[in-house]
Scaffold this motif. Structure first.
Motif, PDB file in Angstrom:
ATOM      1  N   VAL A   1      92.306 -14.980 -14.926  1.00 39.97           N
ATOM      2  CA  VAL A   1      91.108 -14.097 -15.259  1.00 39.97           C
ATOM      3  C   VAL A   1      90.752 -14.100 -16.674  1.00 39.97           C
ATOM      4  O   VAL A   1      89.705 -14.112 -17.059  1.00 39.97           O
ATOM      5  CB  VAL A   1      91.392 -12.706 -15.047  1.00 39.97           C
ATOM      6  N   VAL A   2      91.574 -13.748 -17.144  1.00 42.37           N
ATOM      7  CA  VAL A   2      91.883 -13.462 -19.097  1.00 42.37           C
ATOM      8  C   VAL A   2      91.948 -14.635 -19.102  1.00 42.37           C
ATOM      9  O   VAL A   2      91.404 -15.022 -20.803  1.00 42.37           O
ATOM     10  CB  VAL A   2      93.096 -12.518 -19.096  1.00 42.37           C
ATOM     11  N   LEU A   3      93.105 -15.476 -18.910  1.00 43.39           N
ATOM     12  CA  LEU A   3      92.238 -16.940 -19.764  1.00 43.39           C
ATOM     13  C   LEU A   3      90.625 -17.836 -18.885  1.00 43.39           C
ATOM     14  O   LEU A   3      89.770 -18.063 -20.777  1.00 43.39           O
ATOM     15  CB  LEU A   3      93.004 -18.237 -18.583  1.00 43.39           C
ATOM     16  N   ARG A   4      90.688 -17.197 -18.076  1.00 46.22           N
ATOM     17  CA  ARG A   4      88.989 -17.515 -18.598  1.00 46.22           C
ATOM     18  C   ARG A   4      87.768 -16.942 -19.243  1.00 46.22           C
ATOM     19  O   ARG A   4      86.949 -17.139 -19.656  1.00 46.22           O
ATOM     20  CB  ARG A   4      88.556 -17.084 -16.656  1.00 46.22           C
ATOM     21  N   TRP A   5      88.283 -15.406 -18.970  1.00 43.03           N
ATOM     22  CA  TRP A   5      87.687 -14.695 -20.073  1.00 43.03           C
ATOM     23  C   TRP A   5      87.395 -15.231 -21.607  1.00 43.03           C
ATOM     24  O   TRP A   5      86.416 -15.481 -22.277  1.00 43.03           O
ATOM     25  CB  TRP A   5      87.743 -13.386 -19.730  1.00 43.03           C
ATOM     26  N   LEU A   6      88.760 -15.837 -22.197  1.00 42.93           N
ATOM     27  CA  LEU A   6      88.694 -16.274 -23.676  1.00 42.93           C
ATOM     28  C   LEU A   6      88.467 -16.979 -23.605  1.00 42.93           C
ATOM     29  O   LEU A   6      87.354 -17.758 -24.122  1.00 42.93           O
ATOM     30  CB  LEU A   6      90.306 -16.160 -23.514  1.00 42.93           C
ATOM     31  N   ASN A   7      88.973 -17.997 -22.612  1.00 42.71           N
ATOM     32  CA  ASN A   7      87.892 -19.743 -22.804  1.00 42.71           C
ATOM     33  C   ASN A   7      85.977 -19.477 -22.913  1.00 42.71           C
ATOM     34  O   ASN A   7      85.745 -20.175 -23.958  1.00 42.71           O
ATOM     35  CB  ASN A   7      88.517 -21.084 -21.814  1.00 42.71           C
ATOM     36  N   ARG A   8      85.583 -18.219 -21.868  1.00 44.05           N
ATOM     37  CA  ARG A   8      84.772 -18.386 -22.095  1.00 44.05           C
ATOM     38  C   ARG A   8      83.555 -17.775 -22.955  1.00 44.05           C
ATOM     39  O   ARG A   8      82.867 -18.854 -24.013  1.00 44.05           O
ATOM     40  CB  ARG A   8      83.620 -17.670 -20.843  1.00 44.05           C
ATOM     41  N   ALA A   9      85.035 -17.246 -23.509  1.00 47.01           N
ATOM     42  CA  ALA A   9      84.380 -16.363 -24.669  1.00 47.01           C
ATOM     43  C   ALA A   9      83.578 -17.352 -25.968  1.00 47.01           C
ATOM     44  O   ALA A   9      83.216 -17.330 -26.833  1.00 47.01           O
ATOM     45  CB  ALA A   9      84.921 -14.396 -25.193  1.00 47.01           C
ATOM     46  N   SER A  10      85.492 -17.690 -25.952  1.00 49.46           N
ATOM     47  CA  SER A  10      85.234 -19.102 -27.380  1.00 49.46           C
ATOM     48  C   SER A  10      84.442 -20.175 -27.033  1.00 49.46           C
ATOM     49  O   SER A  10      83.679 -20.239 -28.452  1.00 49.46           O
ATOM     50  CB  SER A  10      86.852 -19.856 -27.092  1.00 49.46           C
ATOM     51  N   PHE A  11      83.804 -21.160 -26.057  1.00 46.13           N
ATOM     52  CA  PHE A  11      83.600 -21.730 -25.839  1.00 46.13           C
ATOM     53  C   PHE A  11      81.230 -21.241 -26.110  1.00 46.13           C
ATOM     54  O   PHE A  11      80.698 -21.787 -26.679  1.00 46.13           O
ATOM     55  CB  PHE A  11      82.904 -21.442 -23.942  1.00 46.13           C
ATOM     56  N   GLU A  12      81.039 -19.572 -25.759  1.00 46.33           N
ATOM     57  CA  GLU A  12      79.493 -18.905 -25.739  1.00 46.33           C
ATOM     58  C   GLU A  12      79.328 -18.995 -27.592  1.00 46.33           C
ATOM     59  O   GLU A  12      78.804 -19.012 -28.668  1.00 46.33           O
ATOM     60  CB  GLU A  12      80.097 -17.591 -25.165  1.00 46.33           C
ATOM     61  N   ILE A  13      80.245 -18.991 -28.000  1.00 46.70           N
ATOM     62  CA  ILE A  13      80.308 -17.711 -30.007  1.00 46.70           C
ATOM     63  C   ILE A  13      80.724 -19.502 -30.553  1.00 46.70           C
ATOM     64  O   ILE A  13      79.783 -19.360 -31.838  1.00 46.70           O
ATOM     65  CB  ILE A  13      81.642 -17.304 -30.061  1.00 46.70           C
ATOM     66  N   PHE A  14      81.500 -20.085 -30.295  1.00 47.17           N
ATOM     67  CA  PHE A  14      81.403 -21.211 -30.576  1.00 47.17           C
ATOM     68  C   PHE A  14      80.228 -22.592 -30.733  1.00 47.17           C
ATOM     69  O   PHE A  14      79.425 -22.764 -31.613  1.00 47.17           O
ATOM     70  CB  PHE A  14      82.304 -22.311 -30.970  1.00 47.17           C
ATOM     71  N   PHE A  15      79.385 -22.769 -29.332  1.00 48.80           N
ATOM     72  CA  PHE A  15      78.400 -23.616 -29.336  1.00 48.80           C
ATOM     73  C   PHE A  15      77.473 -22.263 -29.501  1.00 48.80           C
ATOM     74  O   PHE A  15      76.011 -23.532 -30.710  1.00 48.80           O
ATOM     75  CB  PHE A  15      78.265 -23.826 -27.765  1.00 48.80           C
ATOM     76  N   LYS A  16      77.312 -21.579 -29.764  1.00 50.94           N
ATOM     77  CA  LYS A  16      76.267 -20.856 -30.355  1.00 50.94           C
ATOM     78  C   LYS A  16      76.130 -20.299 -32.140  1.00 50.94           C
ATOM     79  O   LYS A  16      74.977 -20.696 -32.668  1.00 50.94           O
ATOM     80  CB  LYS A  16      76.317 -18.983 -29.707  1.00 50.94           C
ATOM     81  N   LEU A  17      76.594 -20.498 -33.684  1.00 50.77           N
ATOM     82  CA  LEU A  17      77.428 -20.652 -34.468  1.00 50.77           C
ATOM     83  C   LEU A  17      77.122 -21.929 -34.412  1.00 50.77           C
ATOM     84  O   LEU A  17      76.233 -21.938 -35.619  1.00 50.77           O
ATOM     85  CB  LEU A  17      78.984 -20.143 -34.529  1.00 50.77           C
ATOM     86  N   ILE A  18      77.690 -22.474 -34.058  1.00 54.61           N
ATOM     87  CA  ILE A  18      77.101 -24.732 -33.952  1.00 54.61           C
ATOM     88  C   ILE A  18      75.822 -24.948 -33.963  1.00 54.61           C
ATOM     89  O   ILE A  18      75.166 -25.630 -35.004  1.00 54.61           O
ATOM     90  CB  ILE A  18      78.002 -25.790 -33.780  1.00 54.61           C
ATOM     91  N   GLY A  19      75.484 -23.746 -32.943  1.00 51.49           N
ATOM     92  CA  GLY A  19      73.754 -24.463 -32.706  1.00 51.49           C
ATOM     93  C   GLY A  19      73.034 -23.938 -33.283  1.00 51.49           C
ATOM     94  O   GLY A  19      71.787 -24.426 -33.606  1.00 51.49           O
ATOM     95  N   GLN A  20      73.089 -23.204 -34.145  1.00 44.60           N
ATOM     96  CA  GLN A  20      72.380 -21.640 -35.096  1.00 44.60           C
ATOM     97  C   GLN A  20      72.002 -22.861 -36.351  1.00 44.60           C
ATOM     98  O   GLN A  20      71.441 -22.780 -37.201  1.00 44.60           O
ATOM     99  CB  GLN A  20      72.283 -20.610 -35.053  1.00 44.60           C
ATOM    100  N   SER A  21      73.287 -23.812 -36.557  1.00 46.84           N
ATOM    101  CA  SER A  21      73.078 -23.846 -38.129  1.00 46.84           C
ATOM    102  C   SER A  21      72.906 -25.839 -37.761  1.00 46.84           C
ATOM    103  O   SER A  21      73.107 -26.395 -39.196  1.00 46.84           O
ATOM    104  CB  SER A  21      74.448 -23.763 -38.519  1.00 46.84           C
ATOM    105  N   THR A  22      73.000 -26.175 -36.608  1.00 49.86           N
ATOM    106  CA  THR A  22      73.594 -27.858 -36.858  1.00 49.86           C
ATOM    107  C   THR A  22      72.062 -28.233 -37.823  1.00 49.86           C
ATOM    108  O   THR A  22      70.633 -27.383 -37.132  1.00 49.86           O
ATOM    109  CB  THR A  22      73.550 -28.593 -35.871  1.00 49.86           C
ATOM    110  N   SER A  23      71.805 -29.478 -37.936  1.00 46.67           N
ATOM    111  CA  SER A  23      70.225 -30.455 -38.142  1.00 46.67           C
ATOM    112  C   SER A  23      69.794 -30.726 -37.240  1.00 46.67           C
ATOM    113  O   SER A  23      69.131 -31.677 -37.259  1.00 46.67           O
ATOM    114  CB  SER A  23      70.793 -30.538 -39.626  1.00 46.67           C
ATOM    115  N   ASP A  24      70.767 -30.826 -36.415  1.00 47.99           N
ATOM    116  CA  ASP A  24      70.689 -31.649 -34.968  1.00 47.99           C
ATOM    117  C   ASP A  24      70.593 -31.231 -33.295  1.00 47.99           C
ATOM    118  O   ASP A  24      71.953 -31.299 -33.105  1.00 47.99           O
ATOM    119  CB  ASP A  24      71.065 -33.715 -34.692  1.00 47.99           C
TER     120      ASP A  24
END
Length: 487
Positions: free
Chosen positions: A298-321
């Motif tokens: 359960v904890v592993l799933r939460w952390l993996n999902r949190a890492s996934f969501e924030i990483f792709f959000k950050l990159i999605g906001q700054s990418t040129s493509d």
């Protein structure tokens, strides 16, 4: 003492209204707890002092002991004596009967508190319960009222009554006060038995209100503090807070509260398995070993999902493509939603880290992040994940995605990752990695254990560009298919 208790209650009410840090009790709160413990007759003891006292009074006939020695001997006699030995049991019960005969308020308090703190099982336990009941009922004080309301002198029901009231009430502090369980006995066996009952009820899902119950447990943790819940009870709280979410998901605020407690107690399961192995042993000792892996996941799933969501959000906001990045997110999210990403963590270049600072709270919820050394393009970042036994680094921009099988040269190590600065040259499709991988394959006489795939479409009719190439590679190395349908 009643007037003093009322004064303390008033002081506590005013102290609660004052602003104070959440993590550390104020000096006022600490002083109030010490004063309450003193009023309750709870004093700091040591094994050496207890042993010396019992050794001194044991040879003296019980009827010849002064009241002070009777009062001070009752608690350690029940804590330290081996009641399976007939002679020991006979002396402890004789001392208890003598204490009842003395009929003084201070000795009666000692009898009551000894029951509330020791809450013993086995031989002689019912005798102490009966003595405590007599002592509580022959005086007009809170112990008599509490005994009647919570059936405190009946071991079979006292813990359950207190525990269920703690779970239902919005004010656990008030429940413990009504039960005459002052801070001096918070870590005593009756309170711990009540907490165990509460935790097991939540873990079983019997109440049907998981979110409310988990919030109640966390409020109890906050109120009782570090000393209020023993090391034996804490694993049961961990089980209770996580087991309801094996097949469900709490709201964000509750998830963060539970996750903070889990990481504080047992660390991040992505990086350190030893502490979670300890939880498994602790739960097994209490008869719940089969739940240990489920709550860890359960904890592993939460952390993996949190890492996934924030990483792709950050990159999605700054990418040129954004189209390119959305396609990558869609592809890897498929594995995430199927719980096929067993560990995930992200690594930021210095420029990406600077841009991420406004999102520090989300970064903390993800368990932090790694950093790239400055000799790598500062705007580049990577998402590191494990699928099966393969480590994968998905890069921003046009960098190839890299794959490492077990024992591959320069394979990233999840156990030594937090706060580390990574050498991007060994995590990307570089000449250094190509040479190192080729040398390793040549020396072992086997196939390369490292590969790099570019995000360029594979011109095969009926495929979805690079998605098919990646999915087939992952299946060939891990046995994990994208879906039941073949690409």
């Amino acid at each position: 003492m009643t007037a003093l208790r009322d004064a303390i209650s008033g002081m506590r009410a005013r102290a609660k209204a004052m602003p104070k840090p959440k993590a550390v009790p104020t000096a006022t709160e600490s002083a109030l707890k010490k004063l309450e413990a003193w009023i309750a007759g709870q004093h700091e003891t040591s094994d050496e002092a207890d042993a010396a006292l019992l050794a001194r009074v044991r040879p003296i006939p019980l009827h010849s002991l002064p009241d002070r020695d009777v009062r001070k001997s009752v608690p350690p006699a029940w804590r330290k004596s081996d009641r399976d030995i007939a002679s020991e049991r006979e002396w402890v019960l004789g001392l208890t009967n003598e204490a009842v005969k003395r009929n003084t308020k201070r000795i009666d308090r000692a009898l009551v508190l000894t029951w509330l703190e020791s809450f013993p099982e086995g031989m002689g336990a019912s005798d102490l319960a009966a003595a405590a009941k007599v002592a509580a009922n022959r005086r007009d004080w809170p112990y008599r009222i509490a005994g009647n309301e919570f059936d405190l002198w009946n071991r079979a029901s006292a813990a359950q009554k207190v525990g269920m009231e703690l779970l239902r009430s919005g004010d656990p502090d008030d429940v413990l006060r009504r039960a005459a369980l002052n801070p001096g006995v918070y870590s005593g066996n009756l309170v711990q038995a009540a907490l165990e009952c509460t935790a097991n009820t939540v873990a079983s899902g019997a109440s049907g209100t998981a979110a409310r119950d988990c919030k109640a447990l966390l409020d109890l943790l906050d109120m009782l503090g570090e000393a209020g819940i023993t090391s034996e009870t804490r694993p049961l709280f961990m089980r209770a807070l996580l087991k309801p979410w094996v097949q469900a998901a709490p709201d964000s605020d509750l998830r963060v509260r539970i996750q903070k407690f889990a990481l504080k107690e047992y660390g991040d399961p992505r990086f350190d398995a030893s502490k979670w192995a300890r939880l498994s042993s602790e739960l097994a000792a209490r008869g719940y070993g089969e739940d240990a892996e489920a709550v860890r996941l359960v904890v592993l799933r939460w952390l993996n999902r949190a890492s996934f969501e924030i990483f792709f959000k950050l990159i999605g906001q700054s990418t040129s493509d954004p189209t390119q990045w959305a396609a990558r997110e869609e592809f890897w999210r498929h594995y995430l939603e199927k719980d096929q990403i067993s560990r995930a963590f992200f690594i930021l270049g210095s420029e990406a880290e600077r841009q991420a600072r406004p999102h520090w709270q989300k970064l903390e919820e993800a368990g932090g992040y790694g950093r790239l050394r400055d000799d790598v393009d500062r705007s580049h970042s990577a998402f590191l994940m494990e699928i099966g036994d393969v480590i994968i680094a998905e890069w921003t921009h046009n960098a190839s995605c890299c794959f490492w099988r077990p024992n591959a040269v320069h394979r990233p190590d999840f156990s030594n990752i937090r706060g580390k600065r990574f050498d991007g040259r060994r995590m990307r499709n570089t000449d250094e990695m190509k040479v190192a991988s080729a040398k390793q394959a040549q020396s072992t006489g086997g196939q390369p254990l490292w590969a790099a795939l570019a995000h360029t479409p594979q011109r095969v009719k009926g495929t979805r560009g690079w998605h098919a190439k990646f999915a087939r590679h992952i299946r060939s190395w891990t046995g994990i298919a994208w879906s039941e349908a073949e690409w």
